[in-house]
Design a protein around this motif. Structure first.
Motif, mmCIF file in Angstrom:
data_model
loop_
_atom_site.group_PDB
_atom_site.id
_atom_site.type_symbol
_atom_site.label_atom_id
_atom_site.label_comp_id
_atom_site.label_asym_id
_atom_site.label_seq_id
_atom_site.Cartn_x
_atom_site.Cartn_y
_atom_site.Cartn_z
ATOM 1 N N PRO A 1 0.874 -1.165 -0.065
ATOM 2 C CA PRO A 1 -0.104 0.073 0.017
ATOM 3 C C PRO A 1 0.797 1.157 -0.142
ATOM 4 O O PRO A 1 1.891 1.369 0.531
ATOM 5 N N ASP A 2 0.252 2.335 -0.505
ATOM 6 C CA ASP A 2 0.793 3.633 -0.522
ATOM 7 C C ASP A 2 0.146 4.527 0.384
ATOM 8 O O ASP A 2 0.645 5.425 1.063
ATOM 9 N N VAL A 3 -1.065 3.958 0.949
ATOM 10 C CA VAL A 3 -1.643 4.694 1.926
ATOM 11 C C VAL A 3 -2.371 3.482 2.934
ATOM 12 O O VAL A 3 -2.833 2.745 2.254
ATOM 13 N N VAL A 4 -2.411 3.579 4.227
ATOM 14 C CA VAL A 4 -2.884 2.546 5.223
ATOM 15 C C VAL A 4 -4.082 3.327 6.026
ATOM 16 O O VAL A 4 -3.620 4.161 6.696
ATOM 17 N N LEU A 5 -5.282 2.724 5.682
ATOM 18 C CA LEU A 5 -6.157 3.185 6.736
ATOM 19 C C LEU A 5 -6.315 2.143 7.884
ATOM 20 O O LEU A 5 -6.364 1.006 7.855
ATOM 21 N N MET A 6 -6.124 2.795 8.942
ATOM 22 C CA MET A 6 -5.812 2.141 10.003
ATOM 23 C C MET A 6 -7.152 2.045 11.295
ATOM 24 O O MET A 6 -7.160 3.143 11.858
ATOM 25 N N PRO A 7 -7.422 0.977 11.549
ATOM 26 C CA PRO A 7 -8.375 1.077 12.868
ATOM 27 C C PRO A 7 -7.534 1.355 14.075
ATOM 28 O O PRO A 7 -6.243 0.844 14.113
ATOM 29 N N LEU A 8 -8.187 1.612 15.147
ATOM 30 C CA LEU A 8 -7.317 1.743 16.393
ATOM 31 C C LEU A 8 -8.307 1.864 17.353
ATOM 32 O O LEU A 8 -9.579 2.058 17.552
ATOM 33 N N LEU A 9 -7.761 1.735 18.677
ATOM 34 C CA LEU A 9 -8.205 1.910 20.047
ATOM 35 C C LEU A 9 -8.352 3.132 20.584
ATOM 36 O O LEU A 9 -9.291 3.889 21.241
ATOM 37 N N GLY A 10 -7.234 3.916 20.305
ATOM 38 C CA GLY A 10 -7.062 5.211 20.783
ATOM 39 C C GLY A 10 -5.780 5.800 20.043
ATOM 40 O O GLY A 10 -4.931 5.350 19.298
ATOM 41 N N PHE A 11 -5.692 7.295 20.242
ATOM 42 C CA PHE A 11 -4.646 8.050 19.423
ATOM 43 C C PHE A 11 -4.585 9.254 20.291
ATOM 44 O O PHE A 11 -5.301 9.589 21.224
#
Length: 195
Positions: free
Chosen positions: A120-130
């Motif tokens: 990938p050139d771009v990764v859409l990431m799920p997450l718990l927090g930021f």
């Protein structure tokens, strides 16, 4: 901070983030997913032909299907991650227009085993927090860390989350690669050199 201390702090933050995410009503989740898609397409520039790694929502993650549908409709190349094993990197399989998706563990769907793979050139990431520095808190399995470490190029990392998932501060270890951008229902935030 010793590694055990960091892991204990992250474990406590995961519980807090899971509770905040779980408390969101279903109507709020649906509206948020639509708002995130609008913010994404209005504020994130994608090069034609750039490969976008998305995800199929599990548990009560922010649903990125509104983004996936628009990417597929515009013929933007899309890959979906597949978990191969507990200590392995994710396999990024191309999801071609009209191709069926199959259960691939953890309640998620993915392209067939024979689907081609792409970086990938771009990764859409799920997450718990930021946090305000773009530190991402995941589930602790290290799947994305291992995957990013073995790629031949550094993709743009975009976290998709509910605004309620923002935490004051998340301890960052050497292997933790910060997000470039996070998109929530309230808007888009850039971190570091992507500002």
């Amino acid at each position: 901070m010793a590694d055990d201390t960091i892991e204990n702090a992250k474990a406590a933050l995961r519980l807090k983030a899971l509770a905040a995410r779980a408390a969101l009503p279903q109507g709020t989740r649906t509206e948020a997913a639509q708002a995130v898609a609008e913010h994404f397409f209005n504020n994130i520039e994608l090069a034609s032909g750039a490969v976008v790694a998305a995800y199929w929502r599990i548990r009560d993650e922010l649903d990125c299907q509104p983004i996936l549908v628009r990417l597929m409709d515009s013929f933007q190349p899309v890959v979906l991650p597949v978990v191969l094993g507990p200590e392995e990197a994710l396999e990024m399989r191309v999801w071609e227009q009209g191709a069926a998706l199959y259960p691939s563990g953890f309640g998620t769907l993915a392209p067939a085993e024979l689907a081609p793979q792409a970086e990938p050139d771009v990764v859409l990431m799920p997450l718990l927090g930021f946090d305000r520095l773009g530190t991402r808190l995941g589930y602790g399995g290290g799947y994305y860390d291992r995957t990013l470490a073995q790629l031949t190029k550094r993709p743009r990392l975009i976290g998709l989350a509910f605004a309620a998932q923002e935490l004051d501060a998340i301890p960052r270890e050497a292997h933790d690669i910060p997000l470039d951008v996070v998109v929530t229902e309230t808007g888009v935030r850039h971190f570091g050199s992507s500002q």
